[in-house]
Enzyme design. Structure first.
Site, PDB file in Angstrom:
ATOM      1  N   GLY A  46       0.836  -1.193   0.000  1.00 16.76           N
ATOM      2  CA  GLY A  46       0.000   0.000   0.000  1.00 16.76           C
ATOM      3  C   GLY A  46       0.868   1.240   0.000  1.00 16.76           C
ATOM      4  O   GLY A  46       2.068   1.167   0.295  1.00 16.76           O
ATOM      5  N   GLN A  51       2.704   9.871   2.004  1.00 17.58           N
ATOM      6  CA  GLN A  51       4.081   9.357   1.953  1.00 17.58           C
ATOM      7  C   GLN A  51       4.882   9.907   0.778  1.00 17.58           C
ATOM      8  O   GLN A  51       6.107   9.850   0.787  1.00 17.58           O
ATOM      9  CB  GLN A  51       4.071   7.820   1.886  1.00 17.58           C
ATOM     10  N   CYS A  92       6.415  -0.412   7.250  1.00 19.58           N
ATOM     11  CA  CYS A  92       5.995   0.788   6.520  1.00 19.58           C
ATOM     12  C   CYS A  92       7.126   1.240   5.609  1.00 19.58           C
ATOM     13  O   CYS A  92       8.290   1.256   6.029  1.00 19.58           O
ATOM     14  CB  CYS A  92       5.646   1.902   7.507  1.00 19.58           C
ATOM     15  N   LEU A  93       6.774   1.612   4.392  1.00 23.19           N
ATOM     16  CA  LEU A  93       7.790   2.082   3.443  1.00 23.19           C
ATOM     17  C   LEU A  93       8.457   3.368   3.926  1.00 23.19           C
ATOM     18  O   LEU A  93       9.555   3.695   3.482  1.00 23.19           O
ATOM     19  CB  LEU A  93       7.161   2.307   2.057  1.00 23.19           C
ATOM     20  N   HIS A 134      -3.951   1.014   8.085  1.00 26.13           N
ATOM     21  CA  HIS A 134      -2.596   1.591   8.092  1.00 26.13           C
ATOM     22  C   HIS A 134      -2.536   2.807   7.144  1.00 26.13           C
ATOM     23  O   HIS A 134      -1.995   3.857   7.503  1.00 26.13           O
ATOM     24  CB  HIS A 134      -1.604   0.488   7.681  1.00 26.13           C
ATOM     25  N   GLU A 135      -3.098   2.644   5.937  1.00 32.58           N
ATOM     26  CA  GLU A 135      -3.055   3.740   4.949  1.00 32.58           C
ATOM     27  C   GLU A 135      -3.912   4.918   5.393  1.00 32.58           C
ATOM     28  O   GLU A 135      -3.530   6.077   5.219  1.00 32.58           O
ATOM     29  CB  GLU A 135      -3.525   3.254   3.568  1.00 32.58           C
ATOM     30  N   HIS A 138      -2.117   7.120   7.727  1.00 35.51           N
ATOM     31  CA  HIS A 138      -1.186   8.048   7.069  1.00 35.51           C
ATOM     32  C   HIS A 138      -1.899   9.340   6.672  1.00 35.51           C
ATOM     33  O   HIS A 138      -1.342  10.434   6.803  1.00 35.51           O
ATOM     34  CB  HIS A 138      -0.585   7.410   5.810  1.00 35.51           C
TER      35      HIS A 138
HETATM   36  O1  GNR Z   1       4.209  -2.679   2.427  1.00 33.87           O
HETATM   37  C1  GNR Z   1       3.634  -2.574   3.500  1.00 33.87           C
HETATM   38  N1  GNR Z   1       3.416  -3.671   4.256  1.00 33.87           N
HETATM   39  C2  GNR Z   1       2.604  -3.695   5.375  1.00 33.87           C
HETATM   40  C3  GNR Z   1       2.663  -4.813   6.194  1.00 33.87           C
HETATM   41  C4  GNR Z   1       1.868  -4.901   7.314  1.00 33.87           C
HETATM   42  C5  GNR Z   1       0.988  -3.873   7.616  1.00 33.87           C
HETATM   43  C6  GNR Z   1       0.938  -2.743   6.817  1.00 33.87           C
HETATM   44  C7  GNR Z   1       1.731  -2.658   5.698  1.00 33.87           C
HETATM   45  S1  GNR Z   1       1.623  -1.258   4.677  1.00 33.87           S
HETATM   46  C8  GNR Z   1       3.223  -1.235   3.989  1.00 33.87           C
HETATM   47  C9  GNR Z   1       3.318  -0.172   2.913  1.00 33.87           C
HETATM   48  C10 GNR Z   1       3.155   1.198   3.542  1.00 33.87           C
HETATM   49  O2  GNR Z   1       3.977   1.720   4.237  1.00 33.87           O
HETATM   50  N2  GNR Z   1       2.003   1.775   3.372  1.00 33.87           N
HETATM   51  O3  GNR Z   1       1.752   2.948   3.957  1.00 33.87           O
HETATM   52 NI    NI Z   2       2.996   3.000   5.722  1.00 32.22          NI
END
Ligand code: GNR
Ligand code: NI
Length: 173
Positions: A46, A51, A92-93, A134-135, A138
């Site tokens: 995601g 980001q 998270c990236l 999670h997204e 953000h």
């Molecule tokens: O790539 C991603 N893997 C992930 C693994 C577990 C819970 C959430 C994520 S999201 C993350 C990509 C990202 O940072 N999205 O904002």
């Molecule tokens: Ni993230």
């Protein structure tokens, strides 16, 4: 299409509150294409506009194994979240190399515009439900490490800054 650069924690810009997308127009379509390309290039499941330093309510997600099922959520709203919670290992990236447990609702019902500007409702569970939450965090300026203890978060912050100094990045926050 273009690869976008991803803000790295603890960049204060990651804590910006995103505004709603006003129109799903050519500018937004181009941003969607770039975000999907950037998400695949970074091997993420995601990516939120926050980001890539665009503070509008837009996220892209692909939890498929083949990475051929991109999902676009514009102005997403949670209509319902289950009381039931589950602890998942998250990454998270924007916080590369860090993984830790976060509790989330196991199921969510979300309403959002798709990439064509159509209003849709989506029911999600499992990894998709985790990723949506999670997204959407953000877009509110929240990074998953903020769910961890202050001790863990400060260790992560120091580690990230140290790594970036070692890499000699001029753009370190
Ligand atoms: O790539 C991603 N893997 C992930 C693994 C577990 C819970 C959430 C994520 S999201 C993350 C990509 C990202 O940072 N999205 O904002
Ligand atoms: Ni993230």
């Amino acid at each position: 299409m273009a690869l976008l650069s991803i803000l790295q924690y603890p960049d204060p810009k990651l804590h910006t509150l995103a505004r709603p997308v006003q129109a799903v127009d050519a500018r937004i379509q181009a941003l969607i294409a770039d975000m999907i390309e950037t998400m695949y290039d970074a091997n993420g499941i995601g990516l939120a506009a926050t980001q890539v330093d665009v503070h509008e309510r837009l996220v892209v997600i692909d939890v498929s194994d083949e990475r051929t099922e991109p999902l676009v959520l514009i102005n997403p709203e949670i209509l319902w979240a289950s009381e039931e919670r589950v602890l998942n290992e998250e990454g998270c990236l924007s916080v590369p190399g860090i993984y830790d447990g976060v509790e989330r609702a196991t199921q969510v019902r979300v309403q959002a515009l798709d990439g064509a500007g159509q209003l849709r409702t989506l029911e999600a569970e499992g990894l998709l439900a985790v990723c949506i939450q999670h997204e959407m965090d953000h877009l509110l300026g929240k990074v998953f490490v903020e769910y961890l203890s202050p001790l863990k978060r400060n260790r992560i912050k120091s580690k990230m800054l140290k790594t970036r100094r070692a890499l000699g990045r001029a753009d370190a926050a």
